[in-house]
Design an enzyme around this catalytic site. Structure first.
Site, PDB file in Angstrom:
ATOM      1  CB  CYS A 214      -1.510  -6.249  19.640  1.00 15.17           C
ATOM      2  SG  CYS A 214      -0.445  -5.191  18.633  1.00 15.17           S
TER       3      CYS A 214
ATOM      4  CB  CYS B   4       1.730  -8.825  18.774  1.00 14.25           C
ATOM      5  SG  CYS B   4       0.648  -8.523  17.326  1.00 14.25           S
TER       6      CYS B   4
ATOM      7  CE  LYS C 124      -5.071  -6.762   3.214  1.00 12.79           C
ATOM      8  NZ  LYS C 124      -6.080  -6.699   2.260  1.00 12.79           N
TER       9      LYS C 124
ATOM     10  CG  HIS D 179       4.226  -1.324   2.205  1.00 13.71           C
ATOM     11  ND1 HIS D 179       3.030  -1.921   1.908  1.00 13.71           N
ATOM     12  CD2 HIS D 179       4.496  -1.641   3.490  1.00 13.71           C
ATOM     13  CE1 HIS D 179       2.597  -2.588   2.963  1.00 13.71           C
ATOM     14  NE2 HIS D 179       3.465  -2.430   3.945  1.00 13.71           N
TER      15      HIS D 179
ATOM     16  CE  LYS E  13       1.777   1.827  10.133  1.00 16.60           C
ATOM     17  NZ  LYS E  13       2.315   0.542  10.518  1.00 16.60           N
TER      18      LYS E  13
ATOM     19  CB  CYS F 285       4.053  -6.607  16.229  1.00 10.04           C
ATOM     20  SG  CYS F 285       2.730  -5.520  16.618  1.00 10.04           S
TER      21      CYS F 285
ATOM     22  CG  HIS G 119      -0.411  -0.059   2.527  1.00 10.27           C
ATOM     23  ND1 HIS G 119       0.279   0.988   3.062  1.00 10.27           N
ATOM     24  CD2 HIS G 119      -0.408  -1.034   3.478  1.00 10.27           C
ATOM     25  CE1 HIS G 119       0.682   0.689   4.288  1.00 10.27           C
ATOM     26  NE2 HIS G 119       0.286  -0.544   4.566  1.00 10.27           N
TER      27      HIS G 119
ATOM     28  CG  HIS H 166      -1.515  -5.673  14.516  1.00  6.52           C
ATOM     29  ND1 HIS H 166      -0.214  -5.612  14.965  1.00  6.52           N
ATOM     30  CD2 HIS H 166      -1.468  -5.433  13.179  1.00  6.52           C
ATOM     31  CE1 HIS H 166       0.585  -5.370  13.943  1.00  6.52           C
ATOM     32  NE2 HIS H 166      -0.141  -5.245  12.856  1.00  6.52           N
TER      33      HIS H 166
HETATM   34  N1  MSP Z   1       9.168  -6.507   7.777  1.00  7.41           N
HETATM   35  C1  MSP Z   1       9.237  -5.443   8.703  1.00  7.41           C
HETATM   36  C2  MSP Z   1      10.476  -4.595   8.467  1.00  7.41           C
HETATM   37  C3  MSP Z   1      11.772  -5.329   8.503  1.00  7.41           C
HETATM   38  S1  MSP Z   1      13.134  -4.291   8.137  1.00  7.41           S
HETATM   39  C4  MSP Z   1      14.474  -5.199   8.454  1.00  7.41           C
HETATM   40  C5  MSP Z   1       7.994  -4.591   8.587  1.00  7.41           C
HETATM   41  N2  MSP Z   1       7.340  -4.634   7.418  1.00  7.41           N
HETATM   42  S2  MSP Z   1       5.998  -3.850   7.063  1.00  7.41           S
HETATM   43  O1  MSP Z   1       5.634  -4.310   5.751  1.00  7.41           O
HETATM   44  O2  MSP Z   1       5.048  -4.018   8.093  1.00  7.41           O
HETATM   45  O3  MSP Z   1       6.256  -2.328   7.013  1.00  7.41           O
HETATM   46  C6  MSP Z   1       7.494  -1.742   6.886  1.00  7.41           C
HETATM   47  C7  MSP Z   1       7.501  -0.271   6.680  1.00  7.41           C
HETATM   48  O4  MSP Z   1       6.486   0.189   5.795  1.00  7.41           O
HETATM   49  C8  MSP Z   1       7.323   0.624   7.898  1.00  7.41           C
HETATM   50  O5  MSP Z   1       8.415   0.711   8.737  1.00  7.41           O
HETATM   51  C9  MSP Z   1       7.193   1.930   7.193  1.00  7.41           C
HETATM   52  O6  MSP Z   1       8.476   2.317   6.742  1.00  7.41           O
HETATM   53  C10 MSP Z   1       6.299   1.566   6.025  1.00  7.41           C
HETATM   54  N3  MSP Z   1       4.904   1.822   6.344  1.00  7.41           N
HETATM   55  C11 MSP Z   1       3.892   0.930   6.487  1.00  7.41           C
HETATM   56  N4  MSP Z   1       2.741   1.622   6.735  1.00  7.41           N
HETATM   57  C12 MSP Z   1       3.001   2.951   6.757  1.00  7.41           C
HETATM   58  C13 MSP Z   1       2.233   4.121   6.880  1.00  7.41           C
HETATM   59  N5  MSP Z   1       0.937   4.112   7.073  1.00  7.41           N
HETATM   60  N6  MSP Z   1       2.886   5.308   6.773  1.00  7.41           N
HETATM   61  C14 MSP Z   1       4.226   5.383   6.512  1.00  7.41           C
HETATM   62  N7  MSP Z   1       4.960   4.311   6.385  1.00  7.41           N
HETATM   63  C15 MSP Z   1       4.399   3.082   6.567  1.00  7.41           C
HETATM   64  O7  MSP Z   1       7.698  -3.876   9.514  1.00  7.41           O
END
Ligand code: MSP
Length: 499
Positions: free
Chosen positions: A143, A125, A298, A20, A295, A128, A17, A146
């Site tokens: 959590c 969790c 998903k 990311h 935030k 997380c 999304h 979540h």
């Molecule tokens: N897999 C772990 C990270 C491991 S790094 C060695 C993880 N993945 S994640 O898919 O959940 O999300 C990672 C990153 O996506 C967050 O740290 C952030 O950088 C970005 N974001 C996810 N949702 C976000 C928002 N709503 N806003 C901004 N960034 C966000 O955590």
């Protein structure tokens, strides 16, 4: 000089999304800017495929974790070119080479005496993939992120002696105030360390979907240690036949979201010290993109699909919006309405119209050739030191601040058009010299802002520089006056058409 920048690696439990895309584009801006400056850049992104977040999502969908990972990793990989992202490699933690390297490094951590057998009893969790303390929990043992009810877990596994890094980490933060940027996040990490560090599970006994522990094959590594190591392992196999670790490690910037600060600012440096590896130069921690005040995520269902936005408005528009709308480092709300407003006022009007006016006037008044003339000194102070300021801002990953600097100049050029009114000069033969100066100054100012905007708007910048007859994006051309007249311009359609 070498420059190495990374994004978090993304869980493959669902489709990408905008959140990311945000971290990824942020890292891409830094990578592209550094390439313009002539640095040898390595830019890494990829997917985090092990652990419960993925195993449980696969269960829910009735597929194997591998199937789910293959399907979603492909969606993340395919997103990169769609976003105009220029990553040099895409790591998947299920890559055989990554797994082997994780085993090698963590065996070393074990052999260095930082690991012991123990029993974990506490809250966890699975979404997380994080162990929670009593104080972390929400109402009724949920959590706080979540909103799911957590179980108390008990398992025999292997522990990493995080507590023995209390003093080295305190020293790290005292000696390197810019290790974590922005400063508030550094303070947060320091406060966390200051509370006293507890040892943490390095392995999981109950899970099969992970990298197996060489000294205890019934266990797999806790997903966060496997995941963090991607930043190091990728360098050893990204380029076939060449290990690039010497060239690029330590990383210059790990770009991350604030949700994963503890892992990167506490676990990661401790793990690197335990493995005898150098620490990265900086972490840059950005905030959250919010939708309807929460935030974007998903599990909350309030996500913007970056693919849909790109299909409608183009990748560059998204790349611009993210950093204009929300100051990189802070939280901020995004919305479709906000997006459309900025597209219209800033991209289509401020920049797009400026570009088409300049090209059209050179075409009409000077047969498509930028006049050879004196530059207008009136604009010089506005551009003085601009390239240096932008570079200094980006050295600190101030991606919004740097963009603001350039955008001010885009607006300055629009005011300059109105002040000089070239259409009036064109009616008076005696003003031919003044018109030459104005047209050259506009073409040159437009070229400079476009070179500087390249990291945010790579597709647009390329197209416009080509239309200006000045295709170079090198940073030493980012000075007002670096190029003269004589270039032949050509028209391009509107840079930001009505969608
Ligand atoms: N897999 C772990 C990270 C491991 S790094 C060695 C993880 N993945 S994640 O898919 O959940 O999300 C990672 C990153 O996506 C967050 O740290 C952030 O950088 C970005 N974001 C996810 N949702 C976000 C928002 N709503 N806003 C901004 N960034 C966000 O955590």
């Amino acid at each position: 000089m070498a420059f190495y920048v990374t994004t978090p690696i993304y869980y493959v439990n669902a489709a990408p999304h905008l959140g990311h895309a945000y971290s990824t584009i942020g890292a891409d801006v830094l990578a592209r800017h550094m390439r313009q400056r002539g640095e040898e850049v390595f830019f890494l992104t990829g997917t985090d495929e092990h652990g419960e977040p993925v195993a449980q999502a696969a269960d829910r969908e009735g597929v194997t974790p591998r199937e789910l990972a293959d399907r979603n990793a492909e969606r993340f990989r395919a997103l990169m070119p769609l976003l105009n992202v220029s990553n040099d490699f895409f790591i998947r933690t299920s890559d055989r080479e990554h797994e082997a390297k994780v085993q090698e490094i963590l065996q070393r951590v074990h052999d260095n005496g930082h690991v012991y057998r123990g029993t974990y009893a506490g809250w966890y969790c699975p979404r997380c993939a994080d162990f929670k303390t009593e104080t972390d929990l929400g109402d009724q043992n949920t959590c706080p992120i979540h909103h799911i009810t957590l179980e108390r877990e008990r398992e025999d596994n292997w522990f990493f002696r995080l507590s023995s890094f209390q003093e080295p980490l305190e020293r790290l933060y005292a000696e390197r105030p810019d290790f974590v940027l922005p400063r508030v996040r550094s303070n947060e990490a320091r406060a966390f360390i200051h509370q006293g560090l507890q040892d943490v599970s390095l392995t999981r006994a109950r899970l099969r979907w992970g990298v197996s522990v060489p000294w205890d094959p019934d266990q797999v590594f806790y997903v966060w240690f496997d995941a963090l190591l991607n930043y190091v392992t990728a360098l050893s196999y990204a380029r076939p036949g060449a290990d690039q670790t010497e060239t690029f490690w330590p990383a210059d910037f790990h770009v991350i979201g604030k949700d994963i600060l503890k892992f990167h600012a506490v676990f990661w440096p401790a793990l690197l010290l335990a493995a005898g590896l150098e620490l990265p130069r900086h972490l840059f921690v950005h905030g959250f993109l919010l939708m309807q005040g929460e935030k974007m995520s998903k599990s909350l269902g309030n996500v913007l699909d970056p693919v849909a936005v790109v299909e409608r408005f183009g990748a560059d528009a998204l790349r611009h919006y993210c950093f204009r709308e929300v100051s990189f480092g802070q939280d901020g709300s995004v919305s479709t309405a906000g997006f459309e407003a900025r597209y219209e006022t800033e991209l289509a009007n401020d920049y797009g119209n400026l570009a088409s006016r300049v090209l059209a006037m050179v075409e009409r008044y000077r047969d498509g050739v930028v006049p050879e003339a004196e530059l207008d000194a009136a604009l010089a102070p506005d551009f003085e030191g601009l390239a240096e300021t932008v570079a200094a801002r980006l050295d600190g990953a101030e991606i919004s601040g740097a963009l603001d600097e350039v955008w001010e100049r885009v607006r300055r050029l629009n005011r300059y058009v109105e002040e000089c009114a070239p259409w009036k000069l064109a009616r008076d033969e005696a003003q031919a010299g003044a018109l030459d100066t104005t047209l050259l100054s506009l073409a040159e100012g437009l070229r400079v802002v476009t070179v500087l905007l390249h990291p945010w708007l790579p597709g647009t910048a390329e197209r416009l520089l080509d239309a200006l007859g000045q295709p170079g994006i090198e940073y030493d051309g980012a000075r007002y006056g670096a190029r003269g007249g004589g270039a032949r311009v050509k028209s391009t359609g509107p840079l930001f058409p009505k969608p």
